[in-house]
Design an enzyme around this catalytic site. Structure first.
Site, PDB file in Angstrom:
ATOM      1  N   TYR A   1      -3.608  -0.761  10.069  1.00  0.00           N
ATOM      2  CA  TYR A   1      -3.521  -0.974   8.769  1.00  0.00           C
ATOM      3  C   TYR A   1      -2.166  -0.366   8.279  1.00  0.00           C
ATOM      4  O   TYR A   1      -1.221  -1.033   7.575  1.00  0.00           O
ATOM      5  CB  TYR A   1      -4.415  -0.035   7.891  1.00  0.00           C
TER       6      TYR A   1
ATOM      7  N   SER B   1       0.832  -1.210  -0.014  1.00  0.00           N
ATOM      8  CA  SER B   1      -0.043  -0.099  -0.011  1.00  0.00           C
ATOM      9  C   SER B   1       0.645   1.183  -0.109  1.00  0.00           C
ATOM     10  O   SER B   1       2.135   0.956   0.406  1.00  0.00           O
ATOM     11  CB  SER B   1      -0.827  -0.107   1.319  1.00  0.00           C
TER      12      SER B   1
HETATM   13  P1  NAP Z   1     -11.526  -5.147  -1.124  1.00  0.00           P
HETATM   14  O1  NAP Z   1     -12.827  -4.884  -2.198  1.00  0.00           O
HETATM   15  O2  NAP Z   1     -12.185  -4.853   0.360  1.00  0.00           O
HETATM   16  O3  NAP Z   1     -11.064  -6.531  -1.176  1.00  0.00           O
HETATM   17  C1  NAP Z   1     -10.491  -7.137  -0.073  1.00  0.00           C
HETATM   18  C2  NAP Z   1     -10.278  -8.642  -0.029  1.00  0.00           C
HETATM   19  O4  NAP Z   1      -9.661  -9.314   0.998  1.00  0.00           O
HETATM   20  C3  NAP Z   1     -11.642  -9.214  -0.454  1.00  0.00           C
HETATM   21  O5  NAP Z   1     -11.732 -10.135  -1.333  1.00  0.00           O
HETATM   22  C4  NAP Z   1     -12.122  -9.575   0.932  1.00  0.00           C
HETATM   23  O6  NAP Z   1     -13.061 -10.691   0.878  1.00  0.00           O
HETATM   24  C5  NAP Z   1     -10.885 -10.075   1.337  1.00  0.00           C
HETATM   25  N1  NAP Z   1     -10.741 -10.621   2.711  1.00  0.00           N
HETATM   26  C6  NAP Z   1     -10.769  -9.853   3.838  1.00  0.00           C
HETATM   27  N2  NAP Z   1     -10.655 -10.453   4.926  1.00  0.00           N
HETATM   28  C7  NAP Z   1     -10.477 -11.771   4.413  1.00  0.00           C
HETATM   29  C8  NAP Z   1     -10.099 -12.930   5.358  1.00  0.00           C
HETATM   30  N3  NAP Z   1     -10.524 -13.226   6.707  1.00  0.00           N
HETATM   31  N4  NAP Z   1      -9.992 -14.002   4.580  1.00  0.00           N
HETATM   32  C9  NAP Z   1      -9.938 -14.224   3.374  1.00  0.00           C
HETATM   33  N5  NAP Z   1      -9.912 -12.833   2.452  1.00  0.00           N
HETATM   34  C10 NAP Z   1     -10.556 -11.959   3.070  1.00  0.00           C
HETATM   35  O7  NAP Z   1     -10.583  -4.196  -1.006  1.00  0.00           O
HETATM   36  P2  NAP Z   1      -9.469  -4.065  -2.454  1.00  0.00           P
HETATM   37  O8  NAP Z   1      -9.018  -2.366  -2.692  1.00  0.00           O
HETATM   38  O9  NAP Z   1      -9.765  -4.846  -3.540  1.00  0.00           O
HETATM   39  O10 NAP Z   1      -8.188  -4.596  -1.576  1.00  0.00           O
HETATM   40  C11 NAP Z   1      -7.356  -5.563  -1.889  1.00  0.00           C
HETATM   41  C12 NAP Z   1      -5.812  -5.387  -1.339  1.00  0.00           C
HETATM   42  O11 NAP Z   1      -5.392  -4.265  -1.931  1.00  0.00           O
HETATM   43  C13 NAP Z   1      -5.752  -5.356   0.205  1.00  0.00           C
HETATM   44  O12 NAP Z   1      -4.729  -5.792   0.655  1.00  0.00           O
HETATM   45  C14 NAP Z   1      -5.696  -3.808   0.412  1.00  0.00           C
HETATM   46  O13 NAP Z   1      -5.295  -3.430   1.592  1.00  0.00           O
HETATM   47  C15 NAP Z   1      -5.034  -3.399  -0.777  1.00  0.00           C
HETATM   48  N6  NAP Z   1      -4.725  -2.049  -1.184  1.00  0.00           N
HETATM   49  C16 NAP Z   1      -6.095  -1.260  -1.716  1.00  0.00           C
HETATM   50  C17 NAP Z   1      -5.967  -0.107  -2.086  1.00  0.00           C
HETATM   51  C18 NAP Z   1      -7.078   0.698  -2.811  1.00  0.00           C
HETATM   52  O14 NAP Z   1      -6.973   1.913  -3.158  1.00  0.00           O
HETATM   53  N7  NAP Z   1      -8.467   0.078  -3.001  1.00  0.00           N
HETATM   54  C19 NAP Z   1      -4.976   0.665  -1.965  1.00  0.00           C
HETATM   55  C20 NAP Z   1      -3.424  -0.050  -1.597  1.00  0.00           C
HETATM   56  C21 NAP Z   1      -3.871  -1.468  -1.256  1.00  0.00           C
HETATM   57  P3  NAP Z   1     -14.765 -10.172   1.179  1.00  0.00           P
HETATM   58  O15 NAP Z   1     -15.205  -9.621   0.174  1.00  0.00           O
HETATM   59  O16 NAP Z   1     -15.021 -11.322   1.758  1.00  0.00           O
HETATM   60  O17 NAP Z   1     -14.548  -9.010   2.569  1.00  0.00           O
END
Ligand code: NAP
Length: 241
Positions: A146, A133
């Site tokens: 986080y 991130s």
């Molecule tokens: P998201 O749509 O909230 O996706 C998060 C994913 O992680 C979902 O598939 C979620 O499943 C899964 N997850 C959460 N808790 C879990 C658990 N206990 N066991 C297994 N899976 C679990 O958000 P995203 O933006 O796509 O995030 C994906 C990654 O990118 C994360 O590591 C996040 O920190 C990182 N990230 C995102 C951004 C951004 O701007 N969006 C920026 C930097 C980093 P559920 O759908 O069941 O909750």
């Protein structure tokens, strides 16, 4: 062979039911990989988008959930994407919000890498892509666990690369900028925060999940064989400001 192809490779992507994980799974399938989409709930939508592949239930509320996954079959690529975020003032932040986030984002990521490495090291080949991130580098506001977990992801990526690079495993990470997913819904819903963020992004737009998907393909493909321990910013230039 095309050095950007994942033909003949099997990839496991965690948190692949939505957002960035879904985009990575789809991009890897398009690049020719046999993709195992893993989620704590079903990944039917991702499978439909890929038009192929398989799914696997893994809930990282148990950080050791993947302990037996890699012994059974050859998996060449591991993408640790599953992650959660909790927001509260540092002065009020709860132990539960600390532990839950650290368990999924840092502890589960490390032990999933360990399980993968135990199977891949004897073969002398494998690719790990961790999702870090901007908060692997910056402090953020109201997200202490986080920030701690994502700084941890950057450090662990380098540590594992140091130990495993000479043994054929590439360990790298992607630091996504501000990407349009569930994770950033609260930010995008706040007009002041949303405008302030957009004004700072040199590319002049929020990122799309596919921006991360295509970078993950690169870090999983032979083209990146000499890249070890890097955290690649895919942020429209945010960190360059
Ligand atoms: P998201 O749509 O909230 O996706 C998060 C994913 O992680 C979902 O598939 C979620 O499943 C899964 N997850 C959460 N808790 C879990 C658990 N206990 N066991 C297994 N899976 C679990 O958000 P995203 O933006 O796509 O995030 C994906 C990654 O990118 C994360 O590591 C996040 O920190 C990182 N990230 C995102 C951004 C951004 O701007 N969006 C920026 C930097 C980093 P559920 O759908 O069941 O909750």
């Amino acid at each position: 062979m095309n050095p950007f192809s994942l033909e003949g490779r099997t990839a496991l992507v965690t948190g692949a039911n939505t957002g960035i994980g879904q985009a990575i799974a789809v991009a890897m399938a398009q690049a020719g990989a046999d993709v195992i989409a893993s989620g704590r709930r079903d990944c039917d939508e991702t499978l439909a988008l890929m038009g192929s592949g398989r799914q696997m239930r893994l809930d990282f509320a148990d950080p050791m959930a993947a302990r037996d996954v890699f012994a059974g079959e050859r998996i060449d690529i591991l993408v640790n994407n599953a992650g959660i975020i909790r927001r509260d003032d540092a002065v009020d932040f709860s132990e539960a919000d600390w532990d839950d986030v650290m368990d999924v984002n840092a502890k589960a990521l490390f032990f999933t890498c360990q399980a993968f490495a135990r199977a891949a090291l004897p073969r002398g080949a494998g690719k790990i892509v961790n999702i870090a991130s901007l908060l692997s580098f910056q402090g953020g506001i109201r997200v202490p666990s986080y920030t701690a977990s994502k700084h941890g992801v950057a450090g662990l990526t380098k540590l594992m690369a140091n130990e495993w690079a000479a043994k054929g495993l590439n360990v790298n990470a992607i630091a996504p900028g501000y990407i349009e997913t569930n994770n950033t819904e609260a930010l995008r819903a706040d007009p002041d925060r949303s405008r302030a963020i957009l004004e700072r992004i040199p590319a002049g737009r929020w990122g799309k999940a596919d921006d991360i998907g295509q970078t993950a393909v690169f870090l999983a493909a032979p083209a990146s064989d000499y890249i070890n321990g890097t955290v690649l910013n895919v942020d429209g230039g945010w960190l360059a400001r």
